[in-house]
Design a protein around this motif. Sequence first.
Motif, PDB file in Angstrom:
ATOM      1  N   SER A  14     -43.481   0.039  -5.170  1.00  0.00           N
ATOM      2  CA  SER A  14     -44.361  -0.797  -5.996  1.00  0.00           C
ATOM      3  C   SER A  14     -43.808  -0.087  -7.299  1.00  0.00           C
ATOM      4  CB  SER A  14     -45.828  -0.524  -5.671  1.00  0.00           C
ATOM      5  OG  SER A  14     -46.494  -0.880  -6.986  1.00  0.00           O
ATOM      6  N   CYS A  15     -43.896  -0.514  -8.430  1.00  0.00           N
ATOM      7  CA  CYS A  15     -43.652  -0.094  -9.604  1.00  0.00           C
ATOM      8  C   CYS A  15     -44.142  -0.865 -10.745  1.00  0.00           C
ATOM      9  CB  CYS A  15     -42.228  -0.049 -10.045  1.00  0.00           C
ATOM     10  SG  CYS A  15     -41.458   0.776 -11.599  1.00  0.00           S
ATOM     11  N   VAL A  16     -45.189   0.110 -11.622  1.00  0.00           N
ATOM     12  CA  VAL A  16     -45.657  -0.562 -13.060  1.00  0.00           C
ATOM     13  C   VAL A  16     -45.042   0.242 -14.095  1.00  0.00           C
ATOM     14  CG1 VAL A  16     -47.999  -1.338 -11.418  1.00  0.00           C
ATOM     15  CG2 VAL A  16     -47.706   0.926 -12.697  1.00  0.00           C
ATOM     16  N   ALA A  17     -44.217   0.867 -14.036  1.00  0.00           N
ATOM     17  CA  ALA A  17     -43.547   1.492 -14.922  1.00  0.00           C
ATOM     18  C   ALA A  17     -42.449   0.763 -15.646  1.00  0.00           C
ATOM     19  CB  ALA A  17     -42.909   2.863 -14.684  1.00  0.00           C
ATOM     20  N   GLY A  18     -41.909  -0.367 -15.369  1.00  0.00           N
ATOM     21  CA  GLY A  18     -41.226  -1.170 -16.261  1.00  0.00           C
ATOM     22  C   GLY A  18     -39.760  -1.350 -15.556  1.00  0.00           C
ATOM     23  N   GLN A  19     -38.716  -2.170 -15.796  1.00  0.00           N
ATOM     24  CA  GLN A  19     -37.401  -2.652 -15.242  1.00  0.00           C
ATOM     25  C   GLN A  19     -36.524  -1.314 -15.473  1.00  0.00           C
ATOM     26  OE1 GLN A  19     -37.001  -5.160 -13.238  1.00  0.00           O
ATOM     27  NE2 GLN A  19     -35.102  -4.245 -12.639  1.00  0.00           N
ATOM     28  N   GLU A  20     -36.791  -0.559 -16.159  1.00  0.00           N
ATOM     29  CA  GLU A  20     -35.897   0.529 -16.334  1.00  0.00           C
ATOM     30  C   GLU A  20     -36.072   1.557 -15.318  1.00  0.00           C
ATOM     31  OE1 GLU A  20     -34.450   4.056 -19.661  1.00  0.00           O
ATOM     32  OE2 GLU A  20     -35.935   2.496 -20.239  1.00  0.00           O
ATOM     33  N   ALA A  21     -37.190   1.742 -15.128  1.00  0.00           N
ATOM     34  CA  ALA A  21     -37.971   2.636 -13.864  1.00  0.00           C
ATOM     35  C   ALA A  21     -37.188   2.070 -12.538  1.00  0.00           C
ATOM     36  CB  ALA A  21     -39.446   2.919 -14.138  1.00  0.00           C
ATOM     37  N   ILE A  22     -37.399   0.732 -12.495  1.00  0.00           N
ATOM     38  CA  ILE A  22     -36.784   0.189 -11.240  1.00  0.00           C
ATOM     39  C   ILE A  22     -35.428   0.484 -11.086  1.00  0.00           C
ATOM     40  CG2 ILE A  22     -36.480  -1.927  -9.810  1.00  0.00           C
ATOM     41  CD1 ILE A  22     -39.334  -2.961 -11.316  1.00  0.00           C
ATOM     42  N   ASP A  23     -34.664   0.288 -12.101  1.00  0.00           N
ATOM     43  CA  ASP A  23     -33.073   0.290 -11.873  1.00  0.00           C
ATOM     44  C   ASP A  23     -32.998   1.810 -11.630  1.00  0.00           C
ATOM     45  OD1 ASP A  23     -33.038  -2.411 -12.409  1.00  0.00           O
ATOM     46  OD2 ASP A  23     -32.678  -1.906 -14.727  1.00  0.00           O
TER      47      ASP A  23
ATOM     48  N   MET B 152     -36.957  -2.989  -0.652  1.00  0.00           N
ATOM     49  CA  MET B 152     -38.104  -4.226  -0.838  1.00  0.00           C
ATOM     50  C   MET B 152     -39.105  -3.787  -1.948  1.00  0.00           C
ATOM     51  SD  MET B 152     -37.977  -5.002   3.193  1.00  0.00           S
ATOM     52  CE  MET B 152     -39.248  -6.503   2.976  1.00  0.00           C
ATOM     53  N   GLN B 153     -39.196  -4.721  -2.822  1.00  0.00           N
ATOM     54  CA  GLN B 153     -40.178  -4.439  -3.774  1.00  0.00           C
ATOM     55  C   GLN B 153     -41.480  -5.159  -3.680  1.00  0.00           C
ATOM     56  OE1 GLN B 153     -38.946  -5.424  -7.826  1.00  0.00           O
ATOM     57  NE2 GLN B 153     -40.889  -4.523  -8.702  1.00  0.00           N
ATOM     58  N   LEU B 154     -42.739  -4.743  -3.607  1.00  0.00           N
ATOM     59  CA  LEU B 154     -43.817  -5.441  -3.624  1.00  0.00           C
ATOM     60  C   LEU B 154     -44.523  -5.844  -5.046  1.00  0.00           C
ATOM     61  CD1 LEU B 154     -46.390  -5.984  -2.041  1.00  0.00           C
ATOM     62  CD2 LEU B 154     -47.497  -3.657  -2.627  1.00  0.00           C
ATOM     63  N   LEU B 155     -44.739  -7.061  -5.115  1.00  0.00           N
ATOM     64  CA  LEU B 155     -45.004  -7.534  -6.324  1.00  0.00           C
ATOM     65  C   LEU B 155     -46.681  -7.852  -6.138  1.00  0.00           C
ATOM     66  CD1 LEU B 155     -41.945  -9.821  -7.195  1.00  0.00           C
ATOM     67  CD2 LEU B 155     -42.411  -7.653  -8.023  1.00  0.00           C
ATOM     68  N   GLY B 156     -47.092  -8.178  -7.532  1.00  0.00           N
ATOM     69  CA  GLY B 156     -48.511  -8.285  -7.222  1.00  0.00           C
ATOM     70  C   GLY B 156     -48.852  -9.818  -6.777  1.00  0.00           C
ATOM     71  N   ASN B 157     -47.880 -10.877  -6.614  1.00  0.00           N
ATOM     72  CA  ASN B 157     -48.070 -11.804  -5.959  1.00  0.00           C
ATOM     73  C   ASN B 157     -47.235 -11.987  -4.566  1.00  0.00           C
ATOM     74  OD1 ASN B 157     -45.317 -11.957  -7.114  1.00  0.00           O
ATOM     75  ND2 ASN B 157     -45.505 -14.253  -7.661  1.00  0.00           N
ATOM     76  N   SER B 158     -46.979 -10.805  -4.057  1.00  0.00           N
ATOM     77  CA  SER B 158     -46.241 -11.000  -2.763  1.00  0.00           C
ATOM     78  C   SER B 158     -47.231 -11.178  -1.558  1.00  0.00           C
ATOM     79  CB  SER B 158     -45.775  -9.424  -2.325  1.00  0.00           C
ATOM     80  OG  SER B 158     -44.753  -9.042  -3.309  1.00  0.00           O
ATOM     81  N   PRO B 159     -46.963 -12.463  -0.776  1.00  0.00           N
ATOM     82  CA  PRO B 159     -47.727 -12.637   0.096  1.00  0.00           C
ATOM     83  C   PRO B 159     -48.188 -11.693   1.148  1.00  0.00           C
ATOM     84  CG  PRO B 159     -46.316 -14.018   0.051  1.00  0.00           C
ATOM     85  CD  PRO B 159     -45.666 -13.141  -0.915  1.00  0.00           C
ATOM     86  N   PHE B 160     -49.439 -11.535   1.726  1.00  0.00           N
ATOM     87  CA  PHE B 160     -49.684 -10.638   2.670  1.00  0.00           C
ATOM     88  C   PHE B 160     -50.779 -11.525   3.773  1.00  0.00           C
ATOM     89  CE2 PHE B 160     -52.001  -7.516   4.869  1.00  0.00           C
ATOM     90  CZ  PHE B 160     -51.043  -6.463   5.199  1.00  0.00           C
ATOM     91  N   ASP B 161     -50.511 -11.424   4.922  1.00  0.00           N
ATOM     92  CA  ASP B 161     -51.367 -12.316   5.712  1.00  0.00           C
ATOM     93  C   ASP B 161     -52.891 -11.583   6.032  1.00  0.00           C
ATOM     94  OD1 ASP B 161     -49.349 -13.873   6.463  1.00  0.00           O
ATOM     95  OD2 ASP B 161     -48.680 -13.109   8.281  1.00  0.00           O
ATOM     96  N   GLY B 162     -53.795 -12.627   5.675  1.00  0.00           N
ATOM     97  CA  GLY B 162     -55.120 -12.205   5.767  1.00  0.00           C
ATOM     98  C   GLY B 162     -55.773 -11.709   4.787  1.00  0.00           C
ATOM     99  N   ILE B 163     -54.861 -11.777   3.602  1.00  0.00           N
ATOM    100  CA  ILE B 163     -55.839 -11.553   2.231  1.00  0.00           C
ATOM    101  C   ILE B 163     -55.041 -12.614   1.423  1.00  0.00           C
ATOM    102  CG2 ILE B 163     -55.895  -9.845   0.440  1.00  0.00           C
ATOM    103  CD1 ILE B 163     -55.083  -7.643   2.291  1.00  0.00           C
TER     104      ILE B 163
END
Length: 270
Positions: free
Chosen positions: A70-79, A94-105
Amino acid sequence: MSLYLLFDVGNTRLKWAAVESTQYPSDQQKKLWAYSGSIGSKSLQSAEHRAELADYIARTLPKPNAIAFSCVAGQEAIDKLQSLFPQWEDVEWMQLLGNSPFDGIRSLYQDPSKLGSDRWAAIIGGRTLSKTNTLIINAGTATTIDLIGSNGLHYGGWILPGLSLMQKSLETNTAQLPLAVRGETHHGFGLSTNDAIIGGCDAAQIGAIQYALNVAKEMNQPVERIWIDGGNAKILANEMRQLGKPNSISIETSEGLVLRGVWAWLLKNL
């Protein structure tokens, strides 16, 4: 046996942990994070520091079967994060995003893609530890407060400046207030400028949490448990316990809620 490498890249700290396939995100044992570490997120900007980090992790761990983050520091940090291990180029990131589905939530956020991935990961992490009406609090650079019901619904939350940001803003934007230094715990009104700043910022945080409990109760979702993570977690948890309110709610700190959530999500998507 498989090994999974997890990263949580925040605005201030970059944290990582490695877990084995024989472990489970719902396990709260103390040695769960046997392989873990933390550095300043700005270290990613330095080629030297990136090389040191990559070398340390690669020498400490065998090649992982998957890497999730998970990254909230921007695309440069991801790269820069994804450039750390060229020798593991066949390992899937594999990147977890704020809208990544998760069963049960499910989140009631108007636009889940705008939900911070760290908040979503912490919500998932908290959900793996308890299934009751819960406040998930991440007390870091910012303090985030989120409500998840026993029904698995994320009812939204709040974002406010963290303790350090509150204190720093007073120093930066006033002529005579210094940067306060936390000393011995003092309850009640401050009898010095330093204590007044520390106590006032603490009170603002605790007040927001108490208000969240009241709002949840008005929504017929009375909170039974509070999970607190982040650099200021122990401060807030101790303050609430010493106040003795609310005495009917379990208040617990849990190191690495974001990492735990990334881990739980990864297992669902392997």
